[in-house]
Design an enzyme around this catalytic site. Structure first.
Site, short mmCIF file in Angstrom:
data_model
loop_
_atom_site.label_atom_id
_atom_site.label_comp_id
_atom_site.label_asym_id
_atom_site.label_seq_id
_atom_site.Cartn_x
_atom_site.Cartn_y
_atom_site.Cartn_z
N LYS A 22 7.07 21.05 41.33
CA LYS A 22 6.20 21.38 42.46
C LYS A 22 6.67 20.70 43.76
O LYS A 22 7.60 19.90 43.72
CB LYS A 22 4.75 21.00 42.12
CG LYS A 22 4.22 21.69 40.86
CD LYS A 22 4.09 23.20 41.00
CE LYS A 22 4.12 23.95 39.67
NZ LYS A 22 3.00 23.75 38.80
C1 LIG Z 1 2.25 24.27 37.59
C2 LIG Z 1 1.07 25.17 37.63
C3 LIG Z 1 -0.14 24.84 37.00
C4 LIG Z 1 -0.28 23.68 36.06
O1 LIG Z 1 0.04 22.46 36.56
P1 LIG Z 1 0.43 21.25 35.56
O2 LIG Z 1 0.48 20.09 36.49
O3 LIG Z 1 1.76 21.60 34.98
O4 LIG Z 1 -0.63 21.14 34.55
C5 LIG Z 1 -1.22 25.68 37.18
N1 LIG Z 1 -1.13 26.79 37.91
C6 LIG Z 1 0.02 27.16 38.51
C7 LIG Z 1 0.04 28.42 39.32
C8 LIG Z 1 1.16 26.38 38.38
O5 LIG Z 1 2.30 26.76 38.95
#
Ligand SMILES: *Cc1c(COP(=O)(O)O)cnc(C)c1O
Length: 378
Positions: free
Chosen positions: A180
């Site tokens: 992210k």
């Molecule tokens: C990465 C992601 C999540 C989940 O996040 P985590 O930190 O991996 O639990 C949820 N929704 C979207 C759209 C994502 O890209």
């Protein structure tokens, strides 16, 4: 030869130093860095409250739980990671999938047709980092008295009409997974301007415990009021988050430059459709193309042979076995999402890509598309 993945965290010496400092301190968890990260985050977003949790998925689950929606349906997009819809299932809510539009976000024009007596909320996702049309979605929510939960895992730093994501709807969830826009290893954040939701999220993250309730005695006393979880984020992760947040704007600017270079390079290629951007603000978490007249899986393979780790975001949520066994996709047809999911490909995009990395990817895509156009010509 080096491998270029689709996404990659950027950890520098500053990040490492600040984490090590916490590791040498008295607090590994539930210490001062948690509140410091939450305050810095809320200040960046411009919202009142932020709650740090152990993952983006935990943020989504608690954001939904804090709204006390009871049983019912929540309208959402199929063009997302499974965690979005899963967070509804954890809370005994049923996801109702509405098709996407050209921006690959939920199509606001298709939402109202899916609203029933059972509808409680709309859960949006800002796909790839481009915000949904919140003017329209908020109008619909207001008209039908629905809450809005925003999955902003892709959209940290983006905004809608000048308001930052995290400050637009009832409650917003962010992720700090390593791919992210900023990372804490695992981690997430909930933001809201509603004090009640904020206080419930704080409790839910820590077993549903209210530390201020002294029903049972003195300083030591606490009272468990809700069925919460342990979704706390550690102090050393929060220290990493504070350090990363300082670099977010710079990182996002670099992401935008890379997206622009891809756009310039591919805009005249009929085999590639570029992202359709309706709004100026975009966090550029992902750069996705649609393969036209060439096979997506073949392009993926050719790029892999050239040491490029493209990826696919996403197969529609309802297509996964678990959802097929519990939901009937035929009742909620999303032809656009089905079509897009067969053509879509995510190209590498992360702030530490060098110009030579970018040029290498561009040349590799152009060469591969040429090879495939000849190979797959009728
Ligand atoms: C990465 C992601 C999540 C989940 O996040 P985590 O930190 O991996 O639990 C949820 N929704 C979207 C759209 C994502 O890209």
């Amino acid at each position: 030869m080096k491998f270029i993945p689709y996404g990659k965290p950027c950890i520098d010496e500053d990040d490492i130093r600040t984490v090590v400092e916490v590791l040498r301190s008295d607090w590994l968890t539930t210490g001062p860095k948690v509140a410091e990260f939450e305050q810095a985050f809320a200040q960046y977003i411009g919202c009142q409250y932020a709650v740090a949790v152990s993952s983006g998925t935990a943020a989504l689950e608690l954001a939904v739980a804090s709204l006390n929606l009871g049983n019912g349906e929540v309208i959402t997009t199929p063009m997302t990671f499974v965690a979005t819809a899963n967070s509804l299932l954890y809370n005994n809510l049923t996801p109702v999938f509405v098709d996407i539009d050209d921006t690959l976000n939920i199509n606001p024009e298709k939402i109202e047709a899916k609203i029933t007596q059972k509808t409680k909320a709309i859960m949006t996702v800002d796909f790839a980092g481009q915000t949904c049309n919140y003017t329209e979605i908020k109008n619909i929510a207001q008209k039908h008295n629905l809450k809005i939960i925003e999955d902003a895992a892709h959209a940290l730093g983006a905004s809608w009409n000048g308001t930052k994501v995290g400050n637009i709807v009832d409650i917003t969830a962010f992720s700090f997974h390593p791919v992210k826009n900023i990372t804490t290893g695992e981690g997430g954040m909930i933001t809201t301007n509603n004090k009640e939701l904020y206080e419930r999220c704080l409790m839910l993250r820590h077993h549903g415990i209210d530390r201020n309730d002294k029903t049972f005695g003195g300083d030591w006393a606490f009272n468990m009021k809700l069925l919460g979880r342990n979704y706390r984020l550690t102090d050393f992760q929060c220290a990493l988050g504070i350090s990363q947040l300082k670099k977010l704007e710079r990182y996002n600017k670099r992401r935008q430059q890379i997206a622009q270079q891809y756009t310039n390079a591919f805009s005249k290629m009929p085999q590639i459709s570029l992202p359709i951007i309706k709004h100026a603000s975009h966090a550029w978490h992902l750069f996705v193309i649609l393969c036209e007249k060439i096979d997506r899986n073949d392009l993926y393979k050719r790029l892999k042979e050239k040491n490029i780790g493209a990826n696919v975001h996403y197969i529609p949520v309802y297509s996964h076995d678990y959802y097929k066994s519990t939901h009937n996709p035929a009742q909620q047809p999303c032809p656009k999402a089905d079509d897009v999911s067969k053509k879509i490909l995510t190209l590498p995009l992360y702030p530490t890509m060098t110009d030579s990395d970018i040029n290498y990817v561009i040349a590799a895509v152009q060469d591969s598309v040429k090879e495939l156009t000849i190979a797959e010509a009728p």
